[in-house]
Write an enzyme that holds these catalytic residues in place. Structure first.
Site, PDB file in Angstrom:
ATOM      1  N   MET A  30      91.518  40.561  43.863  1.00  0.00           N
ATOM      2  CA  MET A  30      92.258  41.702  43.888  1.00  0.00           C
ATOM      3  C   MET A  30      92.321  42.460  42.726  1.00  0.00           C
ATOM      4  O   MET A  30      93.301  43.266  42.535  1.00  0.00           O
ATOM      5  CB  MET A  30      93.843  41.506  44.520  1.00  0.00           C
ATOM      6  CG  MET A  30      93.845  40.707  45.661  1.00  0.00           C
ATOM      7  SD  MET A  30      95.297  41.099  46.736  1.00  0.00           S
ATOM      8  CE  MET A  30      96.608  40.109  45.537  1.00  0.00           C
ATOM      9  N   GLY A  36      90.957  33.666  34.169  1.00  0.00           N
ATOM     10  CA  GLY A  36      90.963  32.437  35.330  1.00  0.00           C
ATOM     11  C   GLY A  36      90.072  33.236  36.244  1.00  0.00           C
ATOM     12  O   GLY A  36      89.275  32.503  36.673  1.00  0.00           O
ATOM     13  N   HIS A  37      90.172  34.575  36.585  1.00  0.00           N
ATOM     14  CA  HIS A  37      89.067  35.264  37.365  1.00  0.00           C
ATOM     15  C   HIS A  37      87.588  35.178  36.640  1.00  0.00           C
ATOM     16  O   HIS A  37      86.667  34.777  37.219  1.00  0.00           O
ATOM     17  CB  HIS A  37      89.326  36.698  37.431  1.00  0.00           C
ATOM     18  CG  HIS A  37      90.589  36.886  38.203  1.00  0.00           C
ATOM     19  ND1 HIS A  37      91.802  37.550  37.591  1.00  0.00           N
ATOM     20  CD2 HIS A  37      90.799  36.985  39.648  1.00  0.00           C
ATOM     21  CE1 HIS A  37      92.702  37.857  38.662  1.00  0.00           C
ATOM     22  NE2 HIS A  37      92.258  37.631  39.872  1.00  0.00           N
ATOM     23  N   GLN A  61      98.532  41.151  53.099  1.00  0.00           N
ATOM     24  CA  GLN A  61      98.927  40.149  52.646  1.00  0.00           C
ATOM     25  C   GLN A  61     100.008  40.052  51.865  1.00  0.00           C
ATOM     26  O   GLN A  61     100.622  38.961  51.375  1.00  0.00           O
ATOM     27  CB  GLN A  61      97.914  39.433  51.915  1.00  0.00           C
ATOM     28  CG  GLN A  61      97.193  39.755  50.337  1.00  0.00           C
ATOM     29  CD  GLN A  61      96.301  38.925  49.854  1.00  0.00           C
ATOM     30  OE1 GLN A  61      94.997  38.993  50.283  1.00  0.00           O
ATOM     31  NE2 GLN A  61      96.444  37.966  48.864  1.00  0.00           N
ATOM     32  N   LYS A 149      94.286  27.437  41.543  1.00  0.00           N
ATOM     33  CA  LYS A 149      95.693  27.971  41.289  1.00  0.00           C
ATOM     34  C   LYS A 149      96.428  28.338  42.762  1.00  0.00           C
ATOM     35  O   LYS A 149      97.645  28.114  42.906  1.00  0.00           O
ATOM     36  CB  LYS A 149      95.856  29.183  40.534  1.00  0.00           C
ATOM     37  CG  LYS A 149      96.933  30.158  40.490  1.00  0.00           C
ATOM     38  CD  LYS A 149      97.799  29.988  39.456  1.00  0.00           C
ATOM     39  CE  LYS A 149      98.928  31.031  39.339  1.00  0.00           C
ATOM     40  NZ  LYS A 149      99.033  31.921  40.260  1.00  0.00           N
ATOM     41  N   ASP A 150      95.620  28.883  43.684  1.00  0.00           N
ATOM     42  CA  ASP A 150      96.305  29.528  45.238  1.00  0.00           C
ATOM     43  C   ASP A 150      95.634  28.389  45.929  1.00  0.00           C
ATOM     44  O   ASP A 150      94.723  28.576  46.618  1.00  0.00           O
ATOM     45  CB  ASP A 150      95.940  30.581  45.443  1.00  0.00           C
ATOM     46  CG  ASP A 150      96.262  31.782  44.521  1.00  0.00           C
ATOM     47  OD1 ASP A 150      97.507  32.213  44.298  1.00  0.00           O
ATOM     48  OD2 ASP A 150      95.534  32.570  43.808  1.00  0.00           O
ATOM     49  N   SER A 185      97.876  34.109  35.772  1.00  0.00           N
ATOM     50  CA  SER A 185      98.120  35.072  36.904  1.00  0.00           C
ATOM     51  C   SER A 185      98.115  36.476  36.583  1.00  0.00           C
ATOM     52  O   SER A 185      98.803  36.716  35.635  1.00  0.00           O
ATOM     53  CB  SER A 185      99.288  34.336  37.667  1.00  0.00           C
ATOM     54  OG  SER A 185      99.810  35.398  38.584  1.00  0.00           O
ATOM     55  N   SER A 186      97.799  37.279  37.495  1.00  0.00           N
ATOM     56  CA  SER A 186      97.938  38.830  37.639  1.00  0.00           C
ATOM     57  C   SER A 186      99.475  38.873  37.325  1.00  0.00           C
ATOM     58  O   SER A 186      99.679  40.077  36.470  1.00  0.00           O
ATOM     59  CB  SER A 186      97.278  39.434  38.468  1.00  0.00           C
ATOM     60  OG  SER A 186      96.003  39.179  38.445  1.00  0.00           O
TER      61      SER A 186
HETATM   62  O1  PAF Z   1      93.433  35.337  45.494  1.00  0.00           O
HETATM   63  C1  PAF Z   1      93.320  36.494  45.725  1.00  0.00           C
HETATM   64  O2  PAF Z   1      93.159  37.186  44.799  1.00  0.00           O
HETATM   65  C2  PAF Z   1      93.445  37.220  47.081  1.00  0.00           C
HETATM   66  O3  PAF Z   1      94.272  36.488  48.074  1.00  0.00           O
HETATM   67  C3  PAF Z   1      91.987  37.264  47.795  1.00  0.00           C
HETATM   68  C4  PAF Z   1      91.592  35.838  48.290  1.00  0.00           C
HETATM   69  C5  PAF Z   1      91.227  38.030  47.044  1.00  0.00           C
HETATM   70  C6  PAF Z   1      92.384  37.728  49.489  1.00  0.00           C
HETATM   71  O4  PAF Z   1      92.746  39.002  49.174  1.00  0.00           O
END
Ligand code: PAF
Length: 279
Positions: A30, A36-37, A61, A149-150, A185-186
């Site tokens: 997102m 982390g990304h 979401q 993390k998620d 985390s963002s």
């Molecule tokens: O983890 C995220 O950034 C979001 O939940 C994802 C997987 C891109 C879905 O919108």
């Protein structure tokens, strides 16, 4: 690096990429990219011939009253980071490319979506599963990369991919932490300096609880004490702190491997999540 916002041009660009590259990796995000990304991106680049990153702040979401409007959006900085990392394509769709007029489909994964973040954020994982299924169909990668993390999100996506016959690999990538242990985390960007200092209580308390559980302590008593510790360390609400089976996410009252400790807690207006293995 090409930045693409519409599905037609995406299809053409993917056709071009596929003329010379066999293994395409997808990193869904997102945006508001942090280390982390970028670790997800590096992992994807080490395992794939070409990498596409998506940036889409997915409205479905976020629940009512959550931070959809405030969610950090930094596309120019993100694109610069991805370009420097050698990413092939940035898929940054407009909302109508994901949810066209009349969109009426919902992907809902029962079982693993229940409880934990699914309990405190009703509908959240339907939004995640729906957008990720769309991204998988739009890109058709050989592998897709998600952060541990998620952790519950990763379990939901794995289940969804199995159930809907997405045959590509779903790769879980270990959490990247700041030097003091706080998971990147963002949403850490929302923390004031004081809250940032206090936030380290989350991984520290979880590590201590995981150690005590692994040593055979009473699970309920350990979790109660850990929640109380968070509440005197700057957090004002603990959504959950639970021991679960690491594969099925079923609740665990007697410790057995594989086990995972998962937590979500609020500090100021920020909700932080974390999870660690218990061995
Ligand atoms: O983890 C995220 O950034 C979001 O939940 C994802 C997987 C891109 C879905 O919108």
């Amino acid at each position: 690096m090409q930045i693409i916002r519409e599905f037609g041009p995406l299809r053409d660009a993917l056709k071009n990429v596929r003329q010379t590259k066999n293994i395409l990796g997808l990193v869904p995000t997102m945006g508001a990219l942090h280390a982390g990304h970028m670790h997800l991106v590096e992992t994807a680049m080490s395992r794939c011939d070409a990498v596409i990153v998506s940036i889409f702040v997915n409205p479905t979401q976020f629940g009512a009253g959550e931070d959809l409007d405030a969610y950090p959006r930094k596309e120019a900085e993100d694109a610069a980071l991805l370009e420097a990392a050698g990413v092939d394509l940035l898929w940054a769709p407009t909302v109508d490319q994901i949810y066209p007029e009349g969109f009426a489909t919902n992907v809902s994964v029962s079982g693993v979506s229940a409880g934990l973040c699914g309990g405190s954020r009703p509908g959240h994982f339907d939004g995640v599963a729906t957008v990720v299924a769309k991204l998988f169909n739009q890109v058709r990668p050989e592998a897709a990369f998600f952060g541990e993390k998620d952790y519950q999100q990763l379990a939901v996506i794995r289940r969804m991919a199995r159930d809907l016959d997405f045959t590509h690999d779903i790769i879980g990538v270990p959490t990247v932490r700041d030097t003091d242990g706080l998971a990147l985390s963002s949403r850490n960007a929302y923390l004031t300096p004081q809250q940032r200092g206090q936030a380290v209580a989350l991984p520290e308390t979880m590590q201590a609880a995981a150690g005590a559980i692994g040593n055979g302590g009473d699970i309920a008593a350990i979790l109660d004490a850990a929640k109380a510790k968070l509440l005197v360390s700057g957090f004002h609400k603990v959504d959950y702190l639970e021991l679960r089976n690491a594969d099925t996410l079923e609740n665990m009252t007697v410790f057995a491997n594989p086990a995972r400790l998962l937590a979500a807690a609020h500090i100021g207006s920020t909700r932080l999540i974390d999870n660690i293995a218990v061995a």
